[in-house]
Design a protein around this motif. Structure first.
Motif, PDB file in Angstrom:
ATOM      1  N   ARG A 118     -43.946 108.316  26.354  1.00  0.00           N
ATOM      2  CA  ARG A 118     -44.603 107.377  26.542  1.00  0.00           C
ATOM      3  C   ARG A 118     -46.028 107.566  26.089  1.00  0.00           C
ATOM      4  NH1 ARG A 118     -40.897 106.913  30.482  1.00  0.00           N
ATOM      5  NH2 ARG A 118     -40.218 104.881  30.969  1.00  0.00           N
ATOM      6  N   ARG A 119     -46.938 106.889  25.604  1.00  0.00           N
ATOM      7  CA  ARG A 119     -48.058 107.181  25.039  1.00  0.00           C
ATOM      8  C   ARG A 119     -49.301 107.770  26.114  1.00  0.00           C
ATOM      9  NH1 ARG A 119     -50.995 102.337  21.663  1.00  0.00           N
ATOM     10  NH2 ARG A 119     -49.141 102.672  20.632  1.00  0.00           N
ATOM     11  N   GLY A 120     -49.692 108.852  25.837  1.00  0.00           N
ATOM     12  CA  GLY A 120     -50.456 109.423  26.520  1.00  0.00           C
ATOM     13  C   GLY A 120     -50.246 110.276  27.570  1.00  0.00           C
ATOM     14  N   GLN A 121     -48.909 110.339  27.602  1.00  0.00           N
ATOM     15  CA  GLN A 121     -48.270 111.309  28.813  1.00  0.00           C
ATOM     16  C   GLN A 121     -47.493 112.408  28.044  1.00  0.00           C
ATOM     17  OE1 GLN A 121     -45.621 108.985  31.590  1.00  0.00           O
ATOM     18  NE2 GLN A 121     -47.121 107.336  31.742  1.00  0.00           N
ATOM     19  N   PRO A 122     -47.730 113.548  28.271  1.00  0.00           N
ATOM     20  CA  PRO A 122     -47.001 114.630  27.414  1.00  0.00           C
ATOM     21  C   PRO A 122     -45.672 114.937  28.146  1.00  0.00           C
ATOM     22  CG  PRO A 122     -48.472 115.328  29.241  1.00  0.00           C
ATOM     23  CD  PRO A 122     -48.551 113.980  29.330  1.00  0.00           C
ATOM     24  N   GLY A 123     -45.148 114.325  29.033  1.00  0.00           N
ATOM     25  CA  GLY A 123     -43.988 114.655  29.593  1.00  0.00           C
ATOM     26  C   GLY A 123     -43.475 113.415  30.528  1.00  0.00           C
ATOM     27  N   THR A 124     -42.275 113.426  31.123  1.00  0.00           N
ATOM     28  CA  THR A 124     -41.958 112.640  32.172  1.00  0.00           C
ATOM     29  C   THR A 124     -42.273 112.803  33.460  1.00  0.00           C
ATOM     30  OG1 THR A 124     -39.955 111.247  32.776  1.00  0.00           O
ATOM     31  CG2 THR A 124     -39.676 113.581  32.411  1.00  0.00           C
ATOM     32  N   TRP A 125     -42.569 111.793  34.315  1.00  0.00           N
ATOM     33  CA  TRP A 125     -42.414 111.771  35.613  1.00  0.00           C
ATOM     34  C   TRP A 125     -41.266 111.700  36.352  1.00  0.00           C
ATOM     35  CZ3 TRP A 125     -41.048 107.490  38.492  1.00  0.00           C
ATOM     36  CH2 TRP A 125     -40.991 106.070  37.834  1.00  0.00           C
ATOM     37  N   ILE A 126     -40.357 111.366  35.726  1.00  0.00           N
ATOM     38  CA  ILE A 126     -38.841 110.839  36.203  1.00  0.00           C
ATOM     39  C   ILE A 126     -38.070 112.253  36.237  1.00  0.00           C
ATOM     40  CG2 ILE A 126     -36.795 109.752  36.351  1.00  0.00           C
ATOM     41  CD1 ILE A 126     -38.159 107.691  34.691  1.00  0.00           C
ATOM     42  N   LEU A 127     -38.680 113.363  36.914  1.00  0.00           N
ATOM     43  CA  LEU A 127     -38.147 114.738  37.086  1.00  0.00           C
ATOM     44  C   LEU A 127     -36.796 114.765  37.583  1.00  0.00           C
ATOM     45  CD1 LEU A 127     -41.595 116.428  37.744  1.00  0.00           C
ATOM     46  CD2 LEU A 127     -40.488 116.263  35.624  1.00  0.00           C
ATOM     47  N   PRO A 128     -35.931 115.953  37.475  1.00  0.00           N
ATOM     48  CA  PRO A 128     -34.600 115.860  38.053  1.00  0.00           C
ATOM     49  C   PRO A 128     -34.716 115.560  39.544  1.00  0.00           C
ATOM     50  CG  PRO A 128     -34.881 117.598  36.423  1.00  0.00           C
ATOM     51  CD  PRO A 128     -36.282 116.809  36.525  1.00  0.00           C
ATOM     52  N   PRO A 129     -35.621 116.000  40.253  1.00  0.00           N
ATOM     53  CA  PRO A 129     -35.792 115.782  41.878  1.00  0.00           C
ATOM     54  C   PRO A 129     -35.977 114.416  42.030  1.00  0.00           C
ATOM     55  CG  PRO A 129     -37.174 117.522  41.454  1.00  0.00           C
ATOM     56  CD  PRO A 129     -36.651 117.142  40.103  1.00  0.00           C
ATOM     57  N   MET A 130     -36.652 113.385  40.974  1.00  0.00           N
ATOM     58  CA  MET A 130     -36.719 112.180  41.149  1.00  0.00           C
ATOM     59  C   MET A 130     -35.409 111.413  40.823  1.00  0.00           C
ATOM     60  SD  MET A 130     -40.084 110.926  42.189  1.00  0.00           S
ATOM     61  CE  MET A 130     -40.923 109.672  41.051  1.00  0.00           C
ATOM     62  N   VAL A 131     -34.713 111.753  39.825  1.00  0.00           N
ATOM     63  CA  VAL A 131     -33.446 111.255  39.551  1.00  0.00           C
ATOM     64  C   VAL A 131     -32.502 111.474  40.694  1.00  0.00           C
ATOM     65  CG1 VAL A 131     -31.525 111.588  38.170  1.00  0.00           C
ATOM     66  CG2 VAL A 131     -33.865 111.704  36.950  1.00  0.00           C
ATOM     67  N   GLU A 132     -32.400 112.535  41.283  1.00  0.00           N
ATOM     68  CA  GLU A 132     -31.335 112.589  42.410  1.00  0.00           C
ATOM     69  C   GLU A 132     -32.055 111.747  43.702  1.00  0.00           C
ATOM     70  OE1 GLU A 132     -32.065 116.861  42.959  1.00  0.00           O
ATOM     71  OE2 GLU A 132     -31.000 117.309  41.034  1.00  0.00           O
ATOM     72  N   ALA A 133     -33.434 111.723  43.772  1.00  0.00           N
ATOM     73  CA  ALA A 133     -33.546 111.024  45.072  1.00  0.00           C
ATOM     74  C   ALA A 133     -33.334 109.526  44.855  1.00  0.00           C
ATOM     75  CB  ALA A 133     -35.106 111.279  45.313  1.00  0.00           C
ATOM     76  N   TYR A 134     -33.264 109.038  43.585  1.00  0.00           N
ATOM     77  CA  TYR A 134     -33.022 107.507  43.250  1.00  0.00           C
ATOM     78  C   TYR A 134     -31.862 107.348  43.358  1.00  0.00           C
ATOM     79  CZ  TYR A 134     -38.034 106.203  43.456  1.00  0.00           C
ATOM     80  OH  TYR A 134     -39.552 106.134  43.559  1.00  0.00           O
ATOM     81  N   ILE A 135     -30.904 108.288  42.865  1.00  0.00           N
ATOM     82  CA  ILE A 135     -29.398 108.148  42.763  1.00  0.00           C
ATOM     83  C   ILE A 135     -28.888 108.019  44.203  1.00  0.00           C
ATOM     84  CG2 ILE A 135     -27.409 109.182  42.433  1.00  0.00           C
ATOM     85  CD1 ILE A 135     -28.375 109.979  39.642  1.00  0.00           C
ATOM     86  N   ARG A 136     -29.596 108.873  45.335  1.00  0.00           N
ATOM     87  CA  ARG A 136     -29.298 108.716  46.604  1.00  0.00           C
ATOM     88  C   ARG A 136     -29.667 107.216  47.174  1.00  0.00           C
ATOM     89  NH1 ARG A 136     -31.382 114.033  46.491  1.00  0.00           N
ATOM     90  NH2 ARG A 136     -33.350 113.431  47.586  1.00  0.00           N
ATOM     91  N   LEU A 137     -30.853 106.760  46.663  1.00  0.00           N
ATOM     92  CA  LEU A 137     -31.435 105.349  47.090  1.00  0.00           C
ATOM     93  C   LEU A 137     -30.539 104.409  46.711  1.00  0.00           C
ATOM     94  CD1 LEU A 137     -33.996 104.385  48.918  1.00  0.00           C
ATOM     95  CD2 LEU A 137     -34.876 104.138  46.749  1.00  0.00           C
TER      96      LEU A 137
END
Length: 249
Positions: A118-137
């Motif tokens: 994404r433009r202006g973002q050096p990396g992602t905010w969807i980090l492994p802990p976020m992925v795991e949390a939303y899979i649980r959700l």
């Protein structure tokens, strides 16, 4: 009403969220920032969304929680189906091997979203802990994927959170032109059929604005989710009949 503060509350796991009116204001370095810390349990995420709060943080940062004012939303009645997208969508609907599916590949959708540059973002905010949390959700029935398939290939999609008739968009990805827009159009058609009035888009971007999204005062947005989140849960399945709400509009 509490006044915005220049300090940032720290949350221990299980702590309640601060009043959203204490979030950093538009003149601050991080408008909408509310708190740091806490946890990404299913209960915390549900409490956050029910209060108009969402998590967003980068590698090396603590959990950060946001509630911007104004809030970017897509009122589904205002979705802009531009001429080129209408042509693409019409071809998609008429092609036998093309289809929309809901919730058949949630983990794959969120993993693809995490890899989007994404433009202006050096990396992602969807980090492994976020992925795991939303899979649980998702397993708890509150996070959903809208998937664009061509044959056996998942070529685009998005994921979102739903509480009753409150729908909160999170992220999209595409591997072929317009596949994520097709997924969004499918979600809009589904929402129109189900009586969902708007989709939360969180932050203002030119891309979202081009599709009909616009800013809404946080107070009005909060009134909306208080009114709609207690409705009966939506039946998350897609039928081609929902395209009528898009292509005949």
């Amino acid at each position: 009403m509490p006044k915005p503060t220049t300090t940032l509350p720290w949350l221990e796991p299980g702590d309640s969220f601060p009043d959203v009116n204490t979030a950093w204001g538009p003149e601050s370095e991080a408008p909408g920032l509310l708190a740091a810390g806490g946890d990404l349990t299913t209960n915390s995420l549900l409490n956050a969304y029910a209060s108009g709060i969402f998590p967003w943080f980068s590698e090396g940062q603590p959990h950060l929680w946001w509630s911007p004012d104004p809030r970017m939303v897509l009122q589904v009645a205002n979705f802009q189906l531009h001429r080129s997208l209408r042509k693409t969508l019409t071809r998609f609907v008429k092609t036998a091997q093309c289809e929309i599916r809901f919730d058949t590949a949630f983990a794959e959708v969120i993993s693809n979203c995490a890899q989007v540059s994404r433009r202006g973002q050096p990396g992602t905010w969807i980090l492994p802990p976020m992925v795991e949390a939303y899979i649980r959700l998702h397993a708890a029935g509150h996070a959903h994927s809208v998937e664009t398939w061509v044959g056996r290939n998942l070529v685009g999609g998005l994921y979102c959170v739903a509480l009753g008739k409150s729908v909160f968009g999170e992220s999209m990805f595409t591997q072929v032109p317009d596949a994520s827009k097709i997924a969004l159009a499918a979600l809009v058609g589904f929402c129109r059929h189900q009586g969902v009035e708007l989709i939360d888009c969180q932050q203002n971007t030119a891309h979202l604005a081009s599709l009909g999204a616009a800013e809404m005062p946080r107070s009005r947005f909060l009134s909306h989710i208080r009114r709609t989140q207690s409705a009966a849960e939506l039946e998350w399945r897609f039928t081609p009949l929902y395209w009528n709400h898009i292509l005949s509009a």
